[in-house]
Scaffold this motif. Structure first.
Motif, PDB file in Angstrom:
ATOM      1  N   PRO A 105       0.839  -1.211   0.000  1.00 15.68           N
ATOM      2  CA  PRO A 105       0.000   0.000   0.000  1.00 15.68           C
ATOM      3  C   PRO A 105       0.872   1.259   0.000  1.00 15.68           C
ATOM      4  CG  PRO A 105      -0.780  -1.561   1.634  1.00 15.68           C
ATOM      5  CD  PRO A 105       0.535  -2.087   1.139  1.00 15.68           C
ATOM      6  N   THR A 106       0.391   2.283  -0.681  1.00 19.28           N
ATOM      7  CA  THR A 106       1.193   3.498  -0.819  1.00 19.28           C
ATOM      8  C   THR A 106       0.534   4.701  -0.161  1.00 19.28           C
ATOM      9  OG1 THR A 106       0.140   3.833  -2.953  1.00 19.28           O
ATOM     10  CG2 THR A 106       2.315   2.781  -2.979  1.00 19.28           C
ATOM     11  N   THR A 132      -2.271   1.307  -4.264  1.00 19.51           N
ATOM     12  CA  THR A 132      -1.041   0.525  -4.454  1.00 19.51           C
ATOM     13  C   THR A 132      -0.141   1.181  -5.506  1.00 19.51           C
ATOM     14  OG1 THR A 132      -2.151  -0.809  -6.106  1.00 19.51           O
ATOM     15  CG2 THR A 132      -2.154  -1.665  -3.855  1.00 19.51           C
ATOM     16  N   VAL A 133      -0.395   2.452  -5.763  1.00 13.98           N
ATOM     17  CA  VAL A 133       0.365   3.139  -6.807  1.00 13.98           C
ATOM     18  C   VAL A 133       0.793   4.511  -6.314  1.00 13.98           C
ATOM     19  CG1 VAL A 133      -1.615   4.289  -7.893  1.00 13.98           C
ATOM     20  CG2 VAL A 133       0.336   3.670  -9.297  1.00 13.98           C
ATOM     21  N   VAL A 134       1.897   5.000  -6.863  1.00 14.53           N
ATOM     22  CA  VAL A 134       2.297   6.397  -6.695  1.00 14.53           C
ATOM     23  C   VAL A 134       2.333   6.980  -8.108  1.00 14.53           C
ATOM     24  CG1 VAL A 134       4.107   7.981  -5.954  1.00 14.53           C
ATOM     25  CG2 VAL A 134       3.670   5.886  -4.653  1.00 14.53           C
ATOM     26  N   PRO A 135       1.416   7.904  -8.431  1.00 12.21           N
ATOM     27  CA  PRO A 135       1.349   8.396  -9.814  1.00 12.21           C
ATOM     28  C   PRO A 135       2.652   9.056 -10.264  1.00 12.21           C
ATOM     29  CG  PRO A 135      -0.578   9.073  -8.555  1.00 12.21           C
ATOM     30  CD  PRO A 135       0.397   8.516  -7.568  1.00 12.21           C
ATOM     31  N   MET A 136       3.006   8.824 -11.545  1.00 11.12           N
ATOM     32  CA  MET A 136       4.188   9.514 -12.111  1.00 11.12           C
ATOM     33  C   MET A 136       3.771  10.586 -13.114  1.00 11.12           C
ATOM     34  SD  MET A 136       6.040   7.147 -14.964  1.00 11.12           S
ATOM     35  CE  MET A 136       5.797   5.471 -14.417  1.00 11.12           C
ATOM     36  N   ALA A 137       2.641  10.354 -13.801  1.00 10.86           N
ATOM     37  CA  ALA A 137       2.146  11.343 -14.767  1.00 10.86           C
ATOM     38  C   ALA A 137       0.752  10.936 -15.214  1.00 10.86           C
ATOM     39  CB  ALA A 137       3.066  11.406 -15.984  1.00 10.86           C
ATOM     40  N   HIS A 138       0.029  11.906 -15.769  1.00  9.32           N
ATOM     41  CA  HIS A 138      -1.274  11.599 -16.353  1.00  9.32           C
ATOM     42  C   HIS A 138      -1.079  11.278 -17.824  1.00  9.32           C
ATOM     43  CE1 HIS A 138      -3.959  12.909 -13.026  1.00  9.32           C
ATOM     44  NE2 HIS A 138      -2.802  13.422 -12.634  1.00  9.32           N
TER      45      HIS A 138
END
Lengths: 434, 284
Positions: A105-106, A132-138
């Motif tokens: 989990p993030t 469960t993710v850390v966004p990097m870009a849209h």
């Protein structure tokens, strides 16, 4: 002589001890973070932000690039076997639903409160409801047009206008084709899906719904045989065979084929990922550099309000990663999210809107393209997620694409019949969702 | 003796037998790549594959059609090239090297090249067609033109293989029957039909059987050129198994499809070998 050798021995011994002490101390403090990713400008730019933090904090980043074609399969096999081959992996909404039980989990990663929550919640929550993710870009497709051929005030607002304006430009011999977009399997977004969404239509009913419980309650009903979907296929049939605004082989195009035609200056309009803006604007790669802009997606006969789609790419941490490296990975991803300068650099280098929404205000004030993206995507009331978030999505997508391509590749009169025949395969695939 | 064959046997066991056993084991289990429960499901996957109209109604017929077209065309062109190269002429070694070039190109590269050659907008094929006043063709938009491009890519890749093996066969033929035929003033076609072809048949049989088995599992060319499309119309057996196992992540069903396909090619190979072998016996 004897004294000299003794001195030399003592010197070498002292040197060796010093070196080994240094190595031991650096080994004790050095943390290595292995990142499994795909070589793509967005991912490279995001890693570059992390590298700044890593350099300051004595962390070594080891980059492990993989081809897109094997990425999901390879990483899935690693995750399910419990291996710790990667500490951070590229994560995509397309397989968010596949990996949810294998990822850390993030929610406690610093900066997660700055991201657009719905883009995370739609595809990346585990069974406990934690991200469960850390966004990097849209990442999302937008409607590109040629500014040397048409001005913003006269952009097509509907499919019909797209056809008439395209035909006019073709008749005036200003351009070979009006619209070009990809239609082959795994490239459906740039023709089939956007046309569906702009016509109150979708792959499964109800349109625009992504909650599996609601979709299940509706019986995983395909919309392929509905009138709105028939209109989509008929529009593309006409575009290829009647109005001839699109190339006859568009049915077989991947996004690379379609992008190549637009970059060659042979088409007035396309729908492609916003992250390609840099490539389309690069004079070394594109004949339309400096002559493009983005607009709203033209609407079909069943819809009157604009629609847009918005997904994210992100990073994830496998569950099997040892605690020390997991902690370092979280800190590094948090630093990436909170590095506002780095995020602005990512946007400028790639055209990928950064995940930290606090940066958006700065960009909207200073960057005309971002302002436009803000207008045609972020501020649109109806924003759709690009996929369906069930493990059966690849099978659903394939069955849908086979159905519409098969219907398009025949006579116009047979379209309803062929779409009707394709519906059971989509339903069968979707209904396998647990 | 055992010690001599042990390294090869161990290597084969590790890289051929063990993966097949693992695959066979997976085919009887609920084994998705993202959630490998591995619970026993018996023949479920086999029944799904065998009763799927897309397998025996589309993928296997497409594969057999591809196999017949590709092998027969490669054999014909390869034999022609071998006969040409079997003659003495200036620059023979240079021509032989050039003919062998496709063998050095990876199938994926050749297929990408072929896809762009037949691209409707930028491809050289349409440029030539338009140059001679013919309309351009959307080659990859229709089933049969797409199949033609796939077969062409395979024929281009494999013709040199046939040429090399058949040339070696030609050069090992005894000279006396040809000298006798020359004394009897037999024409080239008669010599080819009555001497060359019958004496070369054993080599041809081996080449055709090996190549047919290889052609049955074609993947790269189809995946790169059409991905099995448009709308699955050029889908082959290997694409079917790959999509099941690695796109739909159903490793169990993908393995079952691979094993059913394997059984089909074993039967096909045996029948083909017997037929061709009988033809050789009859011709003796």
């Amino acid at each position: 002589m004897k004294g000299w050798t003794a001195h030399l021995r003592a010197f070498v011994a002292a040197g060796a001890m010093g070196v080994s002490a240094l190595m031991a101390s650096s080994a004790a403090s050095a943390v290595e973070i292995k990142i499994g990713y795909m070589k793509h400008p967005i991912q490279e730019a995001s890693i570059a932000i992390m590298e700044k933090w890593a350099a300051k904090n004595g962390v070594t980043i080891i980059k492990i690039p993989m081809a897109y074609e094997i990425f999901m399969e390879k990483v899935t096999a690693t995750l399910t076997s419990g291996g710790d081959q990667y500490d951070i992996i590229w994560h995509n909404d397309d397989w968010g639903q596949l990996w949810k039980n294998w990822l850390t989990p993030t929610n406690d990663v610093p900066g997660m409160d700055t991201v657009l929550k719905q883009t995370v919640d739609v595809a990346f929550l585990n069974t406990d409801g934690k991200p469960t993710v850390v966004p990097m870009a849209h990442t999302f497709g937008v409607f590109y047009y040629r500014t040397d051929l048409i001005d913003e005030a006269h952009l097509p607002k509907t499919w019909d206008e797209l056809s008439t304006i395209s035909q006019k430009l073709q008749q005036e011999e200003k351009v070979k084709w009006g619209f070009v977009g990809s239609m082959a399997m795994n490239h459906s977004w740039f023709s089939w899906f956007w046309a569906n969404w702009t016509n109150n239509c979708d792959v499964l009913a109800p349109a625009y719904e992504r909650d599996n419980k609601v979709l299940a309650a509706n019986g995983w009903k395909p919309m392929i045989a509905d009138k709105c979907s028939q209109q989509v296929v008929e529009y593309w049939w006409d575009a290829i065979n009647k109005t001839k605004i699109s190339p006859p082989a568009m049915i077989s195009y991947t996004r690379n084929d379609a992008n190549a035609i637009f970059q060659a200056g042979d088409a007035a309009f396309t729908v492609a990922d916003l992250t390609l803006y840099g490539q389309f604007n690069d004079p070394k790669k594109s004949k339309v550099a400096g002559k493009i802009n983005i607009g709203f997606l033209p609407l079909g006969p069943s819809r009157t309000e604009p629609v847009a789609w918005n997904d994210i790419w992100g990073w994830a941490i496998p569950k099997g990663v040892p605690a020390e490296r997991k902690e370092a990975a979280k800190k590094m991803l948090g630093a990436m999210l909170l590095d506002k300068e780095g995020q602005i650099d990512l946007w400028k280098a790639t055209g990928g809107p950064p995940p930290n929404t606090e940066v958006w205000k700065t960009l909207a004030e200073t960057d005309p393209l971002f302002r436009r993206a803000d207008e045609v995507v972020f501020k649109v009331m109806k924003v759709i997620a690009g996929g369906y978030y069930t493990p059966e999505w690849p099978a659903i997508h394939k069955a849908y694409n086979d159905g519409v391509v098969g219907a398009l590749n025949g006579s116009r009169e047979d379209i309803p019949k062929k779409l009707e025949a394709a519906a059971p395969a989509i339903h069968a695939a979707a209904a396998r969702t647990n | 003796m055992l010690a001599l064959i042990a390294p090869a046997a161990v290597t084969m066991a590790l890289f051929q037998v063990v993966p097949i056993i693992l695959g066979a084991n997976a085919s009887f289990r609920d084994w998705t790549l993202y959630d490998p429960k591995k619970t026993w499901v018996g023949l479920k996957h086999y029944i799904e594959v065998i009763t799927d109209p897309a397998f025996f109604g589309l993928a296997i017929p497409n594969t057999l059609l591809f196999l017949v077209l590709s092998v027969s065309l490669s054999l014909t062109f390869g034999l022609g090239l071998a006969l040409l190269l079997n003659r003495s002429f200036v620059g023979q070694s240079v021509v032989r090297t050039i003919v062998l070039l496709p063998l050095m190109v990876a199938p994926v590269i050749a297929s990408i090249m072929m896809r762009w050659m037949f691209n409707d907008q930028f491809g050289i094929v349409n440029v030539v067609l338009e140059g001679v006043g013919l309309p351009p063709v959307a080659w990859l938009a229709y089933r049969w033109t797409t199949m033609m491009v796939i077969v062409l890519a395979d024929v281009w890749l494999w013709t040199p293989w046939f040429a090399v093996l058949l040339l070696a066969g030609l050069q090992s033929l005894p000279k006396e029957p040809f000298e006798a035929a020359a004394i009897d003033a037999a024409g080239p076609w008669r010599v080819f039909r009555s001497l060359t072809l019958p004496m070369l048949r054993p080599v041809i049989v081996v080449c055709v059987v090996i190549r047919s088995i290889d052609a049955f599992r074609v993947f790269d060319q189809v995946w790169v050129i059409s991905g099995g499309g448009p709308a699955r119309t050029t889908e082959m057996f290997s694409i079917y198994a790959y999509v099941e196992a690695f796109q739909r992540m159903n490793f169990g069903k993908g393995s079952a499809a691979a094993l059913v396909g394997g059984a089909v090619i074993v039967v096909f190979g045996l029948v083909l070998y017997r037929l061709l072998n009988r033809a050789v016996e009859v011709s003796k």
